[in-house]
Design a protein around this motif. Structure first.
Motif, PDB file in Angstrom:
ATOM      1  N   UNK A 193      16.222  -6.664  13.752  1.00  9.81           N
ATOM      2  CA  UNK A 193      16.909  -5.485  13.230  1.00  9.81           C
ATOM      3  C   UNK A 193      17.258  -5.719  11.846  1.00  9.81           C
ATOM      4  N   UNK A 194      17.927  -6.918  11.666  1.00  6.29           N
ATOM      5  CA  UNK A 194      18.340  -7.466  10.255  1.00  6.29           C
ATOM      6  C   UNK A 194      17.289  -7.471   9.188  1.00  6.29           C
ATOM      7  N   UNK A 195      16.410  -8.278   9.602  1.00  2.00           N
ATOM      8  CA  UNK A 195      15.208  -8.491   8.967  1.00  2.00           C
ATOM      9  C   UNK A 195      14.248  -7.145   8.391  1.00  2.00           C
ATOM     10  N   UNK A 196      14.312  -6.553   9.497  1.00  2.39           N
ATOM     11  CA  UNK A 196      13.434  -5.084   9.196  1.00  2.39           C
ATOM     12  C   UNK A 196      14.335  -4.209   8.428  1.00  2.39           C
ATOM     13  N   UNK A 197      15.569  -4.066   8.488  1.00  7.44           N
ATOM     14  CA  UNK A 197      16.057  -3.286   7.639  1.00  7.44           C
ATOM     15  C   UNK A 197      16.371  -3.829   6.038  1.00  7.44           C
ATOM     16  N   UNK A 198      16.264  -5.127   5.613  1.00 13.16           N
ATOM     17  CA  UNK A 198      16.356  -5.647   4.604  1.00 13.16           C
ATOM     18  C   UNK A 198      14.851  -5.468   3.910  1.00 13.16           C
ATOM     19  N   UNK A 199      13.905  -5.715   4.709  1.00 12.01           N
ATOM     20  CA  UNK A 199      12.580  -5.765   4.227  1.00 12.01           C
ATOM     21  C   UNK A 199      12.023  -4.428   4.009  1.00 12.01           C
ATOM     22  N   UNK A 200      12.427  -3.489   4.800  1.00 11.72           N
ATOM     23  CA  UNK A 200      12.048  -1.918   4.702  1.00 11.72           C
ATOM     24  C   UNK A 200      12.829  -1.426   3.439  1.00 11.72           C
ATOM     25  N   UNK A 201      14.118  -1.716   3.221  1.00  6.85           N
ATOM     26  CA  UNK A 201      14.780  -1.343   2.230  1.00  6.85           C
ATOM     27  C   UNK A 201      14.130  -1.570   0.656  1.00  6.85           C
ATOM     28  N   UNK A 202      13.708  -2.935   0.867  1.00  7.99           N
ATOM     29  CA  UNK A 202      13.149  -3.559  -0.565  1.00  7.99           C
ATOM     30  C   UNK A 202      11.640  -2.707  -0.743  1.00  7.99           C
ATOM     31  N   UNK A 203      10.945  -2.757   0.213  1.00  8.02           N
ATOM     32  CA  UNK A 203       9.588  -1.947   0.129  1.00  8.02           C
ATOM     33  C   UNK A 203       9.733  -0.718  -0.182  1.00  8.02           C
ATOM     34  N   UNK A 204      10.779  -0.098   0.401  1.00  6.94           N
ATOM     35  CA  UNK A 204      10.867   1.483  -0.013  1.00  6.94           C
ATOM     36  C   UNK A 204      11.360   1.513  -1.509  1.00  6.94           C
ATOM     37  N   UNK A 205      12.165   0.700  -1.833  1.00 12.50           N
ATOM     38  CA  UNK A 205      12.746   0.784  -3.177  1.00 12.50           C
ATOM     39  C   UNK A 205      11.637   0.337  -4.201  1.00 12.50           C
ATOM     40  N   UNK A 206      10.596  -0.517  -3.760  1.00 13.14           N
ATOM     41  CA  UNK A 206       9.599  -0.925  -4.579  1.00 13.14           C
ATOM     42  C   UNK A 206       8.673   0.312  -4.816  1.00 13.14           C
ATOM     43  N   UNK A 207       8.597   0.802  -3.721  1.00 16.33           N
ATOM     44  CA  UNK A 207       7.521   1.992  -3.579  1.00 16.33           C
ATOM     45  C   UNK A 207       7.933   3.103  -4.450  1.00 16.33           C
ATOM     46  N   UNK A 208       9.342   3.539  -4.437  1.00 13.87           N
ATOM     47  CA  UNK A 208       9.863   4.499  -5.063  1.00 13.87           C
ATOM     48  C   UNK A 208       9.609   4.188  -6.692  1.00 13.87           C
ATOM     49  N   UNK A 209       9.971   2.925  -6.892  1.00 12.61           N
ATOM     50  CA  UNK A 209       9.673   2.433  -8.424  1.00 12.61           C
ATOM     51  C   UNK A 209       8.193   2.841  -8.963  1.00 12.61           C
ATOM     52  N   UNK A 210       7.378   2.246  -7.856  1.00 14.32           N
ATOM     53  CA  UNK A 210       5.887   2.394  -8.142  1.00 14.32           C
ATOM     54  C   UNK A 210       5.623   4.042  -8.341  1.00 14.32           C
ATOM     55  N   UNK A 211       5.964   4.740  -7.619  1.00 22.14           N
ATOM     56  CA  UNK A 211       5.621   6.110  -7.664  1.00 22.14           C
ATOM     57  C   UNK A 211       6.395   7.013  -9.053  1.00 22.14           C
ATOM     58  N   UNK A 212       7.600   6.344  -9.243  1.00 23.44           N
ATOM     59  CA  UNK A 212       8.192   6.784 -10.509  1.00 23.44           C
ATOM     60  C   UNK A 212       7.480   6.378 -11.938  1.00 23.44           C
ATOM     61  N   UNK A 213       6.969   5.258 -11.668  1.00 25.90           N
ATOM     62  CA  UNK A 213       6.023   4.746 -12.890  1.00 25.90           C
ATOM     63  C   UNK A 213       4.831   5.378 -13.064  1.00 25.90           C
ATOM     64  N   UNK A 214       4.216   5.790 -11.599  1.00 22.53           N
ATOM     65  CA  UNK A 214       3.012   6.371 -11.727  1.00 22.53           C
ATOM     66  C   UNK A 214       2.990   7.955 -12.248  1.00 22.53           C
ATOM     67  N   UNK A 215       4.339   8.330 -11.758  1.00 24.92           N
ATOM     68  CA  UNK A 215       4.536   9.839 -12.284  1.00 24.92           C
ATOM     69  C   UNK A 215       4.742  10.046 -13.720  1.00 24.92           C
ATOM     70  N   UNK A 216       5.575   8.943 -14.500  1.00 24.57           N
ATOM     71  CA  UNK A 216       5.633   8.733 -15.814  1.00 24.57           C
ATOM     72  C   UNK A 216       4.284   8.741 -16.438  1.00 24.57           C
TER      73      UNK A 216
END
Length: 512
Positions: A93-116
């Motif tokens: 659970x702990x590793x999943x939470x951290x890794x999913x949060x990191x990947x989700x944050x990076x994906x959102x940053x990537x989408x924001x960059x693509x949108x820009x």
């Protein structure tokens, strides 16, 4: 020393990592963006975490109506199942939470960059079309809109490799745990102090064997809860857990008393509830995440398992402490074990409320570290620690009041009640310590500081195990609770030391 020198010294001390953790205490209940985000994650998580111990407490109440022997037997079995489960659950659970949060944050940053980038390209196309006046403005706008859509994902489901990895690992670990407990139930119970001549052996073995059938569902559902936590969605796990535990509470008296299945009925009700929770979470997860990774390499099992191994070491150390405590209680007889089981269930049920804050801190910090937003990381860490301390102090007061009257709900045995009364001060006084220890764990997991968490816990366990043997032999039942209090204090101290000294991933605290 001049006034300016004193002012400079005070400001310098205030900037030390040790004091940064407790800065702005007047804002502890402030409803700002950080406060709202913490509460939106922490409250549903705390409720979800509390429902399972509450269901176990209700199980204990029903089983206590059968007899003190059955209550003690189930207490040993639950201790075994929970501690074996934690070996896999917490790393997963702990590793999943951290890794999913990191990947989700990076994906959102990537989408924001693509949108820009899309907006810039769309603006350039529109400008060129207007200047050349080759087509009407409406057509230009349509083409610009089409261009924007071509850059966006057509599939609304998220692509998070760690989510797929967690489900695969969780399923395999659940099967391994089930097989291990089913075929090793008797030897494990013997090790726990329930020998072949004990009246506790038969009901304990029945309960443990049947409940082990639910291990795959437990591991799978908690893996999915880790995914939702990484998305900062803690309401979905709450709803699923509430439905499952409600089913458990309803089925308990039906199986135990109407169908006359006794402790086996309690175990079967719990198994059914766990599979129900898993089905609900899987149904919801399939709507949000594309669980089919393009290739096996995208799952990154190496990264997942290497960090999971660090936490596995930590959890084994924790498990040794708590399991040894339960074993020492069982060796003192069914009366001591029954009292220990009641107090342990209340101890864990109240203490786990702090895990809601720990999960909130972990999810927010993992995203903040991924974005390198260190100001938010520092503010989040200090806020959840302050809230954890307030929660712990409040729980101390509540536990004292509850345990004055609640024990008779579990049992009418006067000897068991007497031992429970002796345990009340330890269960109550350790609440603030427990809360800080759990919150420190979540904060360090959010910083992906898994190695320090593992190594420090091994040292804590070595000291605590020594204390358990010494205190139990010299002070009996009370000695076990003295040693457990020392154990939780050392856990909190280890977490405080890492962040308070500004080392490891917390070096940035020295520069704020």
């Amino acid at each position: 020393m001049t006034l300016d020198a004193v002012s400079w010294l005070w400001k310098s001390i205030g900037k030390m990592p040790l004091f940064l953790l407790f800065k702005d205490t007047r804002n502890v209940f402030r409803s700002d963006d950080i406060g709202k985000e913490i509460m939106q994650i922490a409250l549903p998580t705390a409720l979800a975490l509390a429902t399972d111990p509450i269901a176990s407490i209700i199980d204990t109440i029903f089983i206590g109506r059968i007899g003190a022997v059955e209550l003690a037997a189930v207490g040993v079995s639950i201790a075994v199942f929970n501690q074996v489960s934690k070996i896999a659950i917490i790393p997963l659970v702990s590793v999943t939470t951290s890794f999913v949060a990191e990947e989700d944050a990076n994906e959102r940053l990537s989408m924001e960059a693509d949108d820009s980038e899309v907006l810039k390209k769309g603006y350039a196309v529109d400008l060129e079309m207007e200047m050349k006046e080759l087509i009407p403005q409406v057509e230009s706008s349509c083409k610009s809109s089409t261009l924007t859509k071509s850059y966006r994902r057509t599939d609304d489901r998220r692509h998070i490799p760690s989510a797929s990895s967690a489900l695969v690992v969780g399923s395999l670990l659940g099967l391994i745990q089930a097989l291990f407990l089913i075929f090793s139930a008797k030897p494990i119970l013997n090790y726990m102090g329930v020998d072949s001549n004990s009246p506790m052996l038969k009901p304990a073995q029945q309960y443990l064997t049947l409940r082990s059938l639910g291990a795959p569902a437990v591991l799978l559902s908690l893996a999915m809860q880790g995914v939702f936590r990484g998305f900062k969605d803690t309401k979905t796990p709450l709803y699923a857990t509430m439905v499952g535990d409600a089913a458990n509470i309803i089925l308990d008296p039906i199986f135990m008393f109407i169908l006359r299945m006794g402790v086996s009925g309690a175990a079967l009700a719990h198994v059914i509830s766990q599979y129900l929770i898993s089905l609900i979470l899987l149904w919801r997860l399939l709507k949000e995440v594309d669980l089919l990774a393009p290739s096996i390499n995208d799952l990154q099992f190496g990264r997942f398992l290497s960090n999971g191994f660090m936490l596995l070491v930590r959890v084994i150390a924790v498990t040794c402490c708590v399991t040894l405590a339960a074993s020492l209680a069982a060796r003192q007889g069914s009366t001591a074990m029954a009292a220990f089981q009641v107090c342990l269930q209340i101890w864990l049920a109240t203490s786990l409320l702090a895990d809601g804050l720990a999960v909130a801190g972990q999810a927010i910090l993992a995203g903040a570290f991924a974005k390198k937003d260190y100001n938010k990381a520092a503010t989040t860490a200090s806020r959840v620690l302050q809230l954890g301390l307030v929660l712990g102090l409040s729980l101390s007061v509540i536990v004292v009041g509850v345990l004055q009257f609640a024990p008779r709900i579990f049992t009418q045995d006067i000897n068991v009640l007497q031992l429970i009364g002796l345990s009340i001060p330890f269960v109550a006084v350790t609440q603030p310590i427990n809360a800080l220890a759990f919150v420190f764990d979540g904060i360090n997991y959010g910083a992906s500081d898994f190695a320090y968490s593992a190594y420090s816990m091994v040292l804590v366990a070595l000291v605590s195990i020594t204390c358990l043997f010494i205190q139990s032999s010299s002070h009996g039942f009370i000695g076990i609770w003295i040693a457990l209090s020392i154990y939780m204090s050392l856990r909190a101290l280890a977490g405080f030391w890492r962040i308070g000294t500004g080392t490891g991933p917390w070096r940035f605290l020295r520069e704020l």
